[in-house]
Design an enzyme around this catalytic site. Structure first.
Site, PDB file in Angstrom:
ATOM      1  N   VAL A 273      35.840  39.485  58.688  1.00  0.00           N
ATOM      2  CA  VAL A 273      35.075  40.579  58.071  1.00  0.00           C
ATOM      3  C   VAL A 273      33.627  40.164  57.823  1.00  0.00           C
ATOM      4  O   VAL A 273      32.681  40.905  58.139  1.00  0.00           O
ATOM      5  CB  VAL A 273      35.755  41.054  56.759  1.00  0.00           C
ATOM      6  CG1 VAL A 273      34.940  42.164  56.104  1.00  0.00           C
ATOM      7  CG2 VAL A 273      37.178  41.542  57.037  1.00  0.00           C
TER       8      VAL A 273
ATOM      9  N   LYS B 142      47.055  48.044  47.960  1.00  0.00           N
ATOM     10  CA  LYS B 142      46.222  49.205  48.294  1.00  0.00           C
ATOM     11  C   LYS B 142      46.657  50.438  47.502  1.00  0.00           C
ATOM     12  O   LYS B 142      45.808  51.185  47.015  1.00  0.00           O
ATOM     13  CB  LYS B 142      46.276  49.459  49.804  1.00  0.00           C
ATOM     14  CG  LYS B 142      45.653  48.302  50.599  1.00  0.00           C
ATOM     15  CD  LYS B 142      45.953  48.406  52.083  1.00  0.00           C
ATOM     16  CE  LYS B 142      45.324  47.261  52.863  1.00  0.00           C
ATOM     17  NZ  LYS B 142      45.807  47.180  54.242  1.00  0.00           N
TER      18      LYS B 142
ATOM     19  N   GLU C  94      35.120  49.764  48.927  1.00  0.00           N
ATOM     20  CA  GLU C  94      35.631  50.754  49.896  1.00  0.00           C
ATOM     21  C   GLU C  94      36.506  50.101  50.974  1.00  0.00           C
ATOM     22  O   GLU C  94      37.531  50.653  51.379  1.00  0.00           O
ATOM     23  CB  GLU C  94      34.445  51.475  50.559  1.00  0.00           C
ATOM     24  CG  GLU C  94      34.817  52.524  51.582  1.00  0.00           C
ATOM     25  CD  GLU C  94      35.610  53.678  50.997  1.00  0.00           C
ATOM     26  OE1 GLU C  94      35.045  54.446  50.216  1.00  0.00           O
ATOM     27  OE2 GLU C  94      36.815  53.799  51.310  1.00  0.00           O
TER      28      GLU C  94
HETATM   29  N1  HSE Z   1      47.070  42.907  57.479  1.00  0.00           N
HETATM   30  C1  HSE Z   1      46.488  44.161  57.146  1.00  0.00           C
HETATM   31  C2  HSE Z   1      47.084  45.264  58.007  1.00  0.00           C
HETATM   32  C3  HSE Z   1      44.989  44.068  57.334  1.00  0.00           C
HETATM   33  O1  HSE Z   1      47.862  44.960  58.911  1.00  0.00           O
HETATM   34  O2  HSE Z   1      46.818  46.437  57.769  1.00  0.00           O
HETATM   35  C4  HSE Z   1      44.205  44.963  56.455  1.00  0.00           C
HETATM   36  O3  HSE Z   1      44.547  44.840  55.109  1.00  0.00           O
END
Ligand code: HSE
Length: 412
Positions: free
Chosen positions: A11, A200, A124
């Site tokens: 990232v 999340k 975000e």
């Molecule tokens: N390992 C995570 C996925 C990456 O597969 O979505 C992003 O959080």
């Protein structure tokens, strides 16, 4: 405006690449400020890299440089990311991040430090990678009471389930392909056990409903137990199996929050989200259903969201962007086992005829499922809407059955 990037991995290097190569585009489109990456913090050196002269190993170089106004944290993990973030905020620097583990566990503390020092902490990229979803929840949907959030929040598991659905591969076979493609880690636990998704959904819960839920205390089921039999039976019910994060506001003000596999009906927008893509379906009382869809991971998509936050901080450098983020309140988490839901059940049985009678008298109304190639010793059905506790009690009352699968039927 000078920026420091913490972590020159996937990232972080994407953030540097976008700022360096799209510099004029960013300035031309919407940034009031000219952005410049002044430092990259990493333990490693990068000989031959075009940005090698920007690499520093000591965080204090960044902290003590007053010309650095924005720090982009792309290190991952809680420590030292938390310590660097807290110190940068306390020094009056804005911080943006893609670090879902840190935001889900320490977001309240870091936002409090940001508020005290009149700077912003933005994240975000921590949910849905490149998909703009947190800013729309916080600002564009401000005219709504958000009532429900459902998301396909993990690309790796969605890729694996898609391979099972479309190519008839087993979980184990699909996982190897996900690893070969660089989606799944060598140790895939965080993805396949739902740990990434639960971080999340806890962030989405807080911004949607204004209170925090400890991700480690949210009920989390992964996809390791999903079989091709389950995929086939789901298809017979016009559904696909997806790993869903759900946070739903109940009439008593509590939230039904969990991560689990679910049968999603083919008419749902979420049923069409395949491969590594992510989507977040939000129900607001005025807008109705809106879905945010796109790449949930990857270098440039995730960096795209980080750069969006950088531009937002740069454009509001002397202002706070207030978020609807509240303190931890586990009292507002409903017992997920007491929330009624339809369930898909697959049993291993010894006597199909008798068990059907037994199942009908225990469950009342059921919808029997079929699949080609089914064994004589299996029985699969959909229950009426019942609580998990109730389903388990009814299953316990059956003689000589083994419960092979029990999966929620989604209502989104
Ligand atoms: N390992 C995570 C996925 C990456 O597969 O979505 C992003 O959080």
């Amino acid at each position: 405006m000078n920026i420091a990037v913490l972590g020159y991995g996937t990232v972080g290097s994407g953030v540097v690449e976008i700022i360096n190569t799209k510099h004029d585009v960013i300035l031309g489109r919407n940034s009031k400020e000219d952005l410049n990456v002044k430092y990259i913090l990493d333990r490693r050196d990068f000989p031959g890299d075009p940005n090698e002269d920007k690499v520093v190993h000591d965080f204090n170089t960044i902290l003590e440089d007053d010309s650095v106004k924005i720090v982009a944290e792309a290190m991952g993990g809680v420590h030292p990311a938390y310590d660097f973030t807290a110190a940068a905020l306390a020094a009056g620097k804005h911080v943006v991040t893609s670090n879902k583990e840190l935001v889900s566990k320490k977001g309240s503390e870091l936002l409090a430090i940001a508020k005290e020092h009149n700077v912003n902490y933005m994240f975000e990229a921590s949910v849905g990678g490149g998909i703009p979803v947190l800013r729309p929840i916080s600002f564009d949907l401000a005219g709504n009471n958000i009532q429900k959030v459902n998301g396909i929040l993990n690309g790796t598991t969605n890729f694996i389930l898609s391979k099972m659905i479309f190519e008839n591969l087993t979980f184990e076979q699909a996982l190897i392909i996900a690893q070969d493609n660089g989606y799944a880690e060598k140790d895939p636990t965080a993805d396949v056990e739902g740990i990434d998704a639960v971080r999340k959904i806890s962030i989405l819960n807080n911004l949607s409903f204004g209170f925090g839920v400890d991700p480690e205390q949210i009920h989390t089921e992964g996809i390791t137990h999903i079989t091709l039999e389950d995929v086939a039976y789901a298809a017979n019910y016009d559904c696909v199996i997806k790993l869903l994060g759900t946070a739903e506001l109940l009439p008593d003000g509590k939230v039904y929050i969990l991560v689990s596999p679910a049968l999603v009906h083919n008419t749902s927008m979420l049923a069409k989200v395949d491969d590594v893509l992510n989507a977040v379906l939000i129900h607001g009382d005025n807008v109705g259903d809106v879905m945010f869809y796109g790449p949930g991971a990857g270098k440039l998509p995730t960096a795209s969201a980080v750069v969006g936050d950088i531009v937002d901080c740069a454009n509001h450098k002397d202002e706070r962007r207030e978020l609807n983020w509240g303190a931890l309140n586990m009292d507002r988490v409903a017992d997920y086992r007491e929330i009624p839901n339809k369930y898909y059940i697959r049993l291993k049985v010894t006597d199909t005829e008798n068990v059907q009678h037994e199942v009908r008298s225990a469950f009342g109304n059921i919808y029997l499922l079929a699949r080609s190639g089914a064994y004589n010793e299996e029985l699969a059905f959909i229950t009426d809407s019942l609580t998990e506790n109730d389903v388990r009690a009814r299953l316990d009352s059956l003689n000589s059955v083994v419960v092979k699968s029990m999966i929620r039927v989604a209502t989104c």
